[in-house]
Design an enzyme around this catalytic site. Structure first.
Site, mmCIF file in Angstrom:
data_model
loop_
_atom_site.group_PDB
_atom_site.id
_atom_site.type_symbol
_atom_site.label_atom_id
_atom_site.label_comp_id
_atom_site.label_asym_id
_atom_site.label_seq_id
_atom_site.Cartn_x
_atom_site.Cartn_y
_atom_site.Cartn_z
ATOM 1 N N LYS A 101 0.651 -1.132 0.191
ATOM 2 C CA LYS A 101 -0.017 0.110 -0.258
ATOM 3 C C LYS A 101 0.616 1.260 -0.033
ATOM 4 O O LYS A 101 0.923 2.204 -0.893
ATOM 5 C CB LYS A 101 -0.340 -0.271 1.083
ATOM 6 C CG LYS A 101 -2.279 -1.163 1.084
ATOM 7 C CD LYS A 101 -2.553 -0.879 2.786
ATOM 8 C CE LYS A 101 -3.808 -2.155 2.397
ATOM 9 N NZ LYS A 101 -4.464 -2.887 3.525
ATOM 10 N N GLN B 31 -3.809 -0.721 9.904
ATOM 11 C CA GLN B 31 -3.881 -2.270 9.853
ATOM 12 C C GLN B 31 -4.798 -3.514 10.519
ATOM 13 O O GLN B 31 -4.301 -3.365 11.652
ATOM 14 C CB GLN B 31 -2.445 -2.970 8.939
ATOM 15 C CG GLN B 31 -2.431 -4.031 8.335
ATOM 16 C CD GLN B 31 -3.127 -4.354 6.902
ATOM 17 O OE1 GLN B 31 -3.233 -2.840 5.818
ATOM 18 N NE2 GLN B 31 -3.849 -5.331 6.385
ATOM 19 N N ASP C 286 -10.795 3.099 4.380
ATOM 20 C CA ASP C 286 -10.941 2.063 4.778
ATOM 21 C C ASP C 286 -12.465 1.767 4.189
ATOM 22 O O ASP C 286 -13.222 0.746 4.561
ATOM 23 C CB ASP C 286 -10.537 1.474 5.545
ATOM 24 C CG ASP C 286 -9.318 0.823 4.949
ATOM 25 O OD1 ASP C 286 -8.862 -0.029 4.409
ATOM 26 O OD2 ASP C 286 -8.690 -0.584 5.874
#
Ligand code: NAP
Length: 282
Positions: A50, A94, A117
């Site tokens: 990412k 994460q 997200d």
């Protein structure tokens, strides 16, 4: 019928090129902060990918690694700082988190406008209501692949296998918003094969290697495989038995090279759009 392969890798590369061109024309650099706790090997790979993709597209991307022993309070403190930081447009924590940290608490602490997200309940709720929201990256990638397939969604019967908060549920909400008739299947559903056979669109997100068999697929259906399953041989397999299903489908994704690369490209799109909403379109 031999299915057309929906090439997520190539589509994601095109998207990343478009994003880079848009960022180059902005008077500011959109900022993405990726927080990772501990040393889960899979998470470390995801986070590295990412950050690399974000930096290559021109984002001010930084990874904030924290030790496994980080307290929930310390993590919430960092999130509060990032929420207040004008240079940070997108915040990603994460998952999974260590057991002593409540993941839901952490997700709810992120400013919904920076929640790239799309996991914050405000974004999930807006999506469920069919209102504008930051859409989770993998479901957004699934919808882009369906658009690439050119499959008409309005009125189409869609079978979604899996009802997780990060894939199945948001995919079902997006398909419903696109006027598909959606059947959401899960571990307690009866006769999943028959439900799939009636569908013109099948989205598999269960995490069971090659569960979806060729005779579950209607001739010409579009099949999107979200699953990532690593076998004892180290090979990645999807949730779909590819060769069998490709023999019947009209269009199908592969694992790897399908949904996976789209997830990162959609994260970059979410972050760019979050930046433009906060700081202006440029
Ligand atoms: P998850 O949270 O484990 O959810 C799995 C879902 O599948 C649950 O709803 C579960 O039902 C259902 N399920 C499990 N076994 C089933 C069975 N035998 N029959 C019918 N339904 C069954 O998984 P997830 O996070 O959604 O991820 C799904 C897969 O996608 C995994 O392989 C994951 O690695 C992959 N993934 C890929 C990406 C990407 O970027 N490509 C991103 C995210 C996830 P219940 O609700 O009844 O338990």
């Amino acid at each position: 019928m031999t299915a057309r392969i929906l090439d997520g890798k190539a589509l994601a590369e095109r998207m990343r090129g478009d994003i880079a061109a848009k960022i180059a024309a902005l008077p500011y650099r959109p900022g993405l902060a990726v927080v990772i706790i501990g040393h889960d090997p899979a998470s470390e790979v995801y986070v590295r990918n990412k950050e690399r993709a974000a930096a290559a597209a021109g984002f001010a991307a930084r990874t904030l690694p924290l030790p496994e022993t980080t307290s929930e309070a310390a993590l919430l403190g960092l999130i509060a700082e990032l929420n207040a930081d004008p240079a940070t447009d997108g915040i990603l924590v994460q998952l999974p988190l260590p057991a002593h940290i409540r993941a839901q608490r952490v997700i709810e602490a992120i400013d919904p406008a920076k929640d790239v997200d799309g996991f914050h309940p405000l974004n999930a709720g807006h999506l469920a209501l069919g209102l504008p929201a930051i859409v989770p990256c993998t479901p957004r990638g699934v919808m882009r692949l369906l658009a690439e397939a050119g499959a008409p969604l309005a009125g189409a019967r869609a079978a979604v296998l899996g009802r997780s908060a990060i894939v199945g549920r948001p995919v079902a909400a997006l398909l419903t918003a696109a006027d598909a008739t959606v059947t959401l299947l899960h571990s307690r559903s009866r006769d999943i094969a028959a439900e799939c056979r009636r569908a013109e669109i099948v989205i598999a997100a269960v995490g069971r290697a090659e569960m979806v068999r060729g005779d579950w697929i209607a001739e010409g259906a579009v099949v999107i495989d979200v699953g990532i399953n690593r076998g004892a041989d180290g090979k990645l397999r999807g949730d779909v038995a590819f060769a069998e299903c490709a023999a019947r489908a009209g269009a199908i994704t592969k694992v790897p090279g399908g949904v996976g690369p789209m997830t990162i490209a959609c994260l970059l799109e979410n972050t760019l759009e979050a930046a433009q909403r906060r700081r202006g379109p440029g």
